[in-house]
Every structure is written in C-alpha cells, then in structure tokens.
Design a protein around this motif. Sequence first.
Motif, PDB file in Angstrom:
ATOM      1  N   ARG A  27      -8.767   9.909  -2.095  1.00 46.57           N
ATOM      2  CA  ARG A  27      -7.904  10.313  -3.204  1.00 46.57           C
ATOM      3  C   ARG A  27      -7.371  11.711  -2.914  1.00 46.57           C
ATOM      4  NH1 ARG A  27      -8.081   7.187  -7.899  1.00 46.57           N
ATOM      5  NH2 ARG A  27      -9.507   5.419  -7.719  1.00 46.57           N
ATOM      6  N   ASP A  78      -1.463   8.560 -10.935  1.00 43.17           N
ATOM      7  CA  ASP A  78      -2.713   8.646 -11.679  1.00 43.17           C
ATOM      8  C   ASP A  78      -3.862   7.935 -10.962  1.00 43.17           C
ATOM      9  OD1 ASP A  78      -4.425   7.179 -14.155  1.00 43.17           O
ATOM     10  OD2 ASP A  78      -3.978   9.313 -14.433  1.00 43.17           O
ATOM     11  N   ARG A  79      -3.550   6.841 -10.277  1.00 41.24           N
ATOM     12  CA  ARG A  79      -4.590   6.029  -9.646  1.00 41.24           C
ATOM     13  C   ARG A  79      -5.083   6.610  -8.321  1.00 41.24           C
ATOM     14  NH1 ARG A  79      -0.461   2.062 -10.696  1.00 41.24           N
ATOM     15  NH2 ARG A  79      -0.840   0.980 -12.665  1.00 41.24           N
ATOM     16  N   VAL A  80      -4.311   7.508  -7.723  1.00 47.76           N
ATOM     17  CA  VAL A  80      -4.662   7.961  -6.368  1.00 47.76           C
ATOM     18  C   VAL A  80      -5.054   9.436  -6.318  1.00 47.76           C
ATOM     19  CG1 VAL A  80      -3.240   6.207  -5.244  1.00 47.76           C
ATOM     20  CG2 VAL A  80      -2.218   8.425  -5.805  1.00 47.76           C
ATOM     21  N   ARG A  96      -1.482   4.195  -1.595  1.00 46.04           N
ATOM     22  CA  ARG A  96      -2.911   4.033  -1.326  1.00 46.04           C
ATOM     23  C   ARG A  96      -3.260   4.467   0.100  1.00 46.04           C
ATOM     24  NH1 ARG A  96      -2.522  -0.767  -4.698  1.00 46.04           N
ATOM     25  NH2 ARG A  96      -1.822  -1.953  -2.884  1.00 46.04           N
ATOM     26  N   SER A 114       2.089   6.649 -13.581  1.00 47.45           N
ATOM     27  CA  SER A 114       1.018   5.675 -13.365  1.00 47.45           C
ATOM     28  C   SER A 114       0.734   5.437 -11.890  1.00 47.45           C
ATOM     29  CB  SER A 114       1.370   4.343 -14.034  1.00 47.45           C
ATOM     30  OG  SER A 114       2.608   3.843 -13.537  1.00 47.45           O
ATOM     31  N   VAL A 115       1.720   5.646 -11.020  1.00 47.62           N
ATOM     32  CA  VAL A 115       1.495   5.491  -9.579  1.00 47.62           C
ATOM     33  C   VAL A 115       0.586   6.600  -9.067  1.00 47.62           C
ATOM     34  CG1 VAL A 115       2.595   5.419  -7.299  1.00 47.62           C
ATOM     35  CG2 VAL A 115       3.693   4.310  -9.256  1.00 47.62           C
ATOM     36  N   ALA A 158       2.304   1.867  -3.403  1.00 49.08           N
ATOM     37  CA  ALA A 158       1.267   2.310  -4.335  1.00 49.08           C
ATOM     38  C   ALA A 158       0.621   3.619  -3.913  1.00 49.08           C
ATOM     39  CB  ALA A 158       0.194   1.226  -4.451  1.00 49.08           C
ATOM     40  N   ASP A 179       0.824  -1.209   0.000  1.00 47.74           N
ATOM     41  CA  ASP A 179       0.000   0.000   0.000  1.00 47.74           C
ATOM     42  C   ASP A 179       0.860   1.262   0.000  1.00 47.74           C
ATOM     43  OD1 ASP A 179      -2.415  -1.280  -0.136  1.00 47.74           O
ATOM     44  OD2 ASP A 179      -2.860  -1.149   2.004  1.00 47.74           O
TER      45      ASP A 179
END
Length: 533
Positions: free
Chosen positions: A421, A438-440, A415, A435-436, A413, A410
């Motif tokens: 977010r 972009d997701r959060v 998270r 990309s790491v 990433a 976690d």
Amino acid sequence: MRAVQFDRYGGGAEGLKHVEVPIPTPKKGEVLIKMEAASVNPADWKIQKGMVRPFLPRKFPSIPGNDPSMHACVLSGGGFAEYAVAQASLTVARPPEVSSAEGACLPLAALTALQSLRAAGVGLDARGGGDPKNVLVTAASGGIGHFAVQLASLAGHRVTATCGARNLGLVGGLGADEVLDYGTPDGAALRSPSGRRYDAVVHCAPHFPWSVFQPVLADGGVVVDITPGAAAVLTALLHRVTFSKKRLTPLMFSPSKDDMELLVDMTRQGMLKPVVDSSYPLSRAAEGWAISMAGHATGKRGGGFAEYAVAQASLTVARPPEVSSAEGACLPLAAVTALQSLRAAGVGLDARGGDPKNILVTTASGGVGHFAVQLASLAGHRVTATCGTRNLGFIGGLGADEVLDYATPDGAALRSPSGKRYDAVVHCAPSFPWSVFDRVLVDAGVVVDITPFPSAITTALLRRVTFSKMKLTPLVFLPSKDDMEVLVDMARQGMLKPVVDSSYPLSRAPEGWAMSMAGHATGKVVIETRQPH
C-alpha cells in the motif's frame, strides 16, 4: 446529418472525427436549430482533455461547440453539426443585422464577460450617473477579454487591458484607455501607466499568483477569475473566511436569456463588436480547434514560444554546458512540479539514510511523471508507476521498482503487484474517483493531485474538515530558484535525465503543440527557438 465529435478524453484536434449521425429530435421545451456557425471556446477543448470529468461530457461520443448559432443564439452544447437541439427558454432570435459568425461568439464569451463584470461589482450605467471604476482586463485580445473591454468602456469605466504586442492597437480600438504589453515588466506586473489602482479585475489569462494582484488593487478591489485553478479556489476561500477587503472570486457562470437578449441587441445596434479571428468550414473544424488550443487567436477562436523572453532575475538559473537547451527546457515546470509534489506528499529526498516510503506515480511516462519516478528512486524510496504498454520498459529503466500497464485491471485499480500500500501518490493522470485511491493507501497516506478538478478540490476540502487520516492535496505550485538550482545540478551530474520525446523548430511549433495535446508523448515535447546557423 454531418457532425464532428470526439469519443474519448484527449487527442486534441486529431481526436475530432467527421461522422454522419441522425438529426436530433427535440423533447418537450426544446427546439431544433439548423446550424450556420459555432465558435470554438477553450471550454470545448478543456472538456475534451478531461478537465471537468466526471461532469462533462455527459456521454461519449460528444459533439463539441457551446456557441451554436443560426436563426438563434442559444446557451447549450452541440454546435459542431448541421443541426442542434436547445432549450427554448435559453434561445434568443438572431436579428438579420447580426451575422451567424458574430452570433456564434455571443452565448459563452460575451455572456461570460458580462457576468464577470457584474460579479466584480462593475455596473453598466456609469455614463448615466453611476460610479465609474478602474477596471483591468487581462488577456484582453481573447474571446472573453475583448468583450469585457468593450462592455466596461461602453458603461463609462476607465479600462486598462493587457495583451500581446501585436494586439495593442486592436485592444485600444475596442475602448481601452491604457493597454499593456504583457511581455514587458510593467505588463507582467499589471502596473497601470497612470499609476491607478484597480477596483475590479476580469482575469482571463492563466493563473497568476495573488501576490501579483495584491499591490495593484484598490481597497475593496475584486479579482474575478474566469478559469480558476486549485490555487485560485483556495485563495478565494481564504479571503472569504478572513473577511479580506481585497478578494479573489471564481466566476460562477449562469446561462441567462435576459443577458443574451441584452448582448444580441447591443450587437444589433453596432455597440458591441464581436471580433472573429478566423473562420473554417465544418470540414476543417480540426484546424480551428488547433488554433484555439494554441492560444494565439485574436478575438474568438497569451506567448512563450519566441526568440526572447523576459523573466524575473530572482527566478533565473544559469544553464551549465553539460545540460543541453532541450534538456534545460524540460526542468522549470515539469521537474519542479515533480519535486514539489513529492515534498507535498511528505516524501523526503534522503531516504537512503532515512525513512523509505512506498510511492505511486501515475502517468509516469509523461513530463512530470518521469521526473517524479527518478527523484523518488534516487532518494531510495520504493516506486510503483503506471503508464501505457509501450512505455513499461522505459519507466522501469528510470528506476521504478514496479510498473503497471494502466489498461489492465490491476493497472486501472492501481494495485501493486507485490501487494504494498502506498504512503504517497503523485497523481499526474486525469481525475480518478477517491474510491480508487482509498483502497490502495496506507493509513495517513497522501495523494497529491497536480491538475485537480473541481471534484478533487471538493474531496480535499471534505477530507480536511473531517480530519481524515488519508488525504488528497491539490498541488499549489510555487516557483523556486532553490529548487531549480538543485534540479539543474542533478541534471548536470547526470543523476536526473530529462527525456525529450520530440523537438520542433519554432516554425513548426503547432506540430509540437498538437503532439503534447494528444497526450501520447514520452517525456517532454520541446520547441527549439534558436535559429539554425
């Protein structure tokens, strides 16, 4: 064979390991070279620090050394070992008149100097009827600088150079017509004693704001920056799109056998003189590495650690008695960077009566990170932070609502444990792929990168030209007296707590330097310059 290598990013001199590895086997088009010497370049330890990831090193473990030399001068890595493999097309024979130590200085430093002068429009034929120019070389006593001075002088140009006080005589002896001590007001402002303006600047020192170069350049003047940061790249792009007469150009280094043959021949004839600051056997490679990282070598291998320093009055803030000298030393760069990073991410300092945001701070136990956590928390924002296991409690105590161990899935990433977010990220760690993030991120989330790599700058430009809602912004640091006054007052009131990991007297500055370079300090490492009573 014996070799020195590192197996991860960071660690400084202590991260180098002595190992026994197989002798490399050359492939088609390559040659095997038995090593006698390899010079230490800032590029080597910057690669170790992760400043050009993910491009270099190509893999771990990595054997450093970009300037290997024995019976050849080559332009490929792998110098800190008894043998190295190099491309035959980039290999130049070392004549007996050039020692192995001198040969080791040429492939990166001298070649960079030559290509920098060429990029600035400085020819090598001014004595033969060409156009002599006014050339400035900054950090002229360093590896690249001392070659740039010689090459420009040999070509018949008028050379002004900057260096520290102890090297004024050395740089003058290399051919500089004027030498400035960068510790003086004229030296800091790059002002020529004769009042000349520069047609070309080979900038070998750390980042200078463009406002320093602009007043001392002639119309059509060019500054070639050999180690451009994000601000320099953005300035160069701005000059290009606005067709500016005075312009900054980041150096694009290109290995060249023809250039190497020219430099080796000039050295063979005694025209070009490599200056070797110090020499170490392979068994003591870590000592040479530390000397190069400290930045005080003369020739191959700038200064703030001193009892006195000169500063612009307009950027000076008095330290109140409630703030110790060690605490005060933490504020000007780390705390101001944290404040400006939050501001660049659109994070206000008044969320307790305004709009609270979800903030992520990476490497939160470091110098900039621990200030960013405090400032965001004091303003009423919801703070998530990443750090190593041993600092989880420490960061929570600074005001973070959630703390992630970056060694866990976690944490790696980014998270949030609560699933939030992030509206803003103050990114103090080495480069992460987009990309790491972009997701959060929320829509319109902003990542501010305080030490952007080329890949980050490319990503930032791409997201800008495509009008992306989520943005990456390289931080452009601007010294500010107003910001310093705010931070000093917060520290005086006890609201902001500078955390000092360790403190060293000036006599032990190398130990503090190594501690900082290793990347494991909690808060700031401080060098105390006061003499004990």
